[in-house]
Write a protein that holds these residues in place. Structure first.
Motif, PDB file in Angstrom:
ATOM      1  N   ASN A 118       0.875  -1.162   0.000  1.00  0.00           N
ATOM      2  CA  ASN A 118       0.000   0.000   0.000  1.00  0.00           C
ATOM      3  C   ASN A 118       0.922   1.225   0.000  1.00  0.00           C
ATOM      4  OD1 ASN A 118      -1.545   2.240   0.765  1.00  0.00           O
ATOM      5  ND2 ASN A 118      -3.025   0.926   1.807  1.00  0.00           N
TER       6      ASN A 118
ATOM      7  N   GLU B  15       0.285   4.147   2.442  1.00  0.00           N
ATOM      8  CA  GLU B  15       0.539   3.721   3.821  1.00  0.00           C
ATOM      9  C   GLU B  15       2.050   3.655   4.088  1.00  0.00           C
ATOM     10  OE1 GLU B  15      -0.374  -0.321   5.720  1.00  0.00           O
ATOM     11  OE2 GLU B  15      -2.323   0.493   5.081  1.00  0.00           O
TER      12      GLU B  15
ATOM     13  N   THR C 116       4.018   5.884   6.789  1.00  0.00           N
ATOM     14  CA  THR C 116       4.825   5.267   7.857  1.00  0.00           C
ATOM     15  C   THR C 116       6.243   5.840   7.831  1.00  0.00           C
ATOM     16  OG1 THR C 116       3.525   3.251   7.637  1.00  0.00           O
ATOM     17  CG2 THR C 116       5.579   3.066   8.854  1.00  0.00           C
TER      18      THR C 116
ATOM     19  N   GLU D 287      -1.267  12.340   1.769  1.00  0.00           N
ATOM     20  CA  GLU D 287      -2.687  12.036   2.020  1.00  0.00           C
ATOM     21  C   GLU D 287      -3.562  12.446   0.848  1.00  0.00           C
ATOM     22  OE1 GLU D 287      -3.237  13.711   5.888  1.00  0.00           O
ATOM     23  OE2 GLU D 287      -2.834  11.780   6.874  1.00  0.00           O
TER      24      GLU D 287
END
Ligand code: TPP
Length: 283
Positions: free
Chosen positions: A7, A10, A14, A281
């Motif tokens: 992903n 993601e 992270t 995002e």
């Protein structure tokens, strides 16, 4: 053939969280290795969260995959990843390098949960990782070993002894990752001790070589998958990176190899991370 799904968003978030934890360890005035830690944040994100076989609740599982940070001064990135995994208590971040803290300036397997070896004297980590990888084979463990080296570190002769032995012993459960950021403690690798044709050198030493952008999580993921599935030779990821990546004032600056931030720089660093997070995002 095992295949994991990445992903992308993601993995990037992270990596951003890892950089944010690195910053939390280095409040204004505190000296630490920001540059070489932030250059491996994306690699740490992909390894720990999308690739390695590890269980944060059982970090001693004999079948676990292992990371050895041969460039041990960059351990802030590993502490950060282990914090995001829940293996290290977040409250410990502010205690970095204080007397009695579990977080010291270099990796210590006796002291910190999730650390696999004592490293930081440059040049030794790949030999330790090779021994570990061969031992895991003997024990029929499924565990793989990842060793992260610096490009400046490659001037240590022991790295090349381990490289030769790795191919002689066909250690295909071993992957070296070279953090090719081009800057050492006091200046560029080029002006300090040039090591030309790094990829060709590893190839000549009998390794499966994969060159990539060490900040592109998709490229990192693909390279790790290729390394995992490659049989008969150890693999090496030659990952081009930017020292200080993510912190606008620190990128490509030797001063942030092991320096401290001013109040103003700390504020900019927080803004940089927030901006990157928002961009990811929205993407
Ligand atoms: C044997 C040894 N000599 C010297 C040092 C001091 N030292 C720490 S970091 C560093 C520079 C390392 O450069 P590089 O491997 O390129 O790391 P990075 O740029 O990724 O931080 C040096 C010389 C050491 N840790 N070990």
């Amino acid at each position: 053939m095992e295949t994991t799904i990445l992903n992308r968003k993601e993995a990037m978030l992270t990596a951003n969280a890892i950089r944010s934890d690195i910053l939390a360890m280095l409040p204004p005035g505190k000296v630490g290795h920001l540059g070489g830690s932030s250059s491996i944040a994306d690699i740490m994100s992909c390894l720990y969260f999308h690739h390695m076989n590890i269980n944060p609740k059982n970090m001693k599982d004999p079948d676990r995959d292992r990371i050895l940070l041969s460039k041990g001064h960059s351990v802030l990135a590993q502490y950060a990843a282990l914090t995001e995994l829940g293996v290290i208590d977040r409250n410990e971040l502010k205690t970095l390098k204080t007397y009695g803290s579990v977080l010291q300036g270099h990796p210590d397997m006796e002291r910190t949960p999730g650390i696999e070896a004592v490293t930081g004297s440059l040049g030794q980590g790949l030999s330790v990782g090779l021994g570990l990888a061969l031992g895991l084979k003997l024990e029929k463990s499924k565990g793989r070993v990842y060793v992260i080296c610096g490009d400046g570190e490659l001037s240590e002769g022991q790295v090349w002894e381990a490289a030769m032995a790795g191919s002689v012993f066909k250690a295909d459960n071993l992957t070296a990752i070279i953090d090719l950021n081009g800057i050492q403690a006091t200046g560029t690798t080029e002006e300090t001790f040039p090591i030309p044709n790094i990829a060709e050198k590893w190839e000549a030493f009998g390794w499966n070589v994969i060159q990539l952008d060490g900040h592109d999580v998709v490229a990192i993921h693909k390279a790790l998958e290729e390394a995992r599935n490659f049989k008969g030779k150890p693999s090496v990821l030659v990952a081009r990176t930017i020292k200080g990546k993510g912190f606008s004032f620190a990128e490509n600056k030797a001063a942030f190899h092991n320096g401290s931030l001013t109040d103003e720089q700390y504020k900019i660093a927080l803004e940089d991370l927030e901006k990157i997070k928002n961009e990811v995002e929205k993407s």
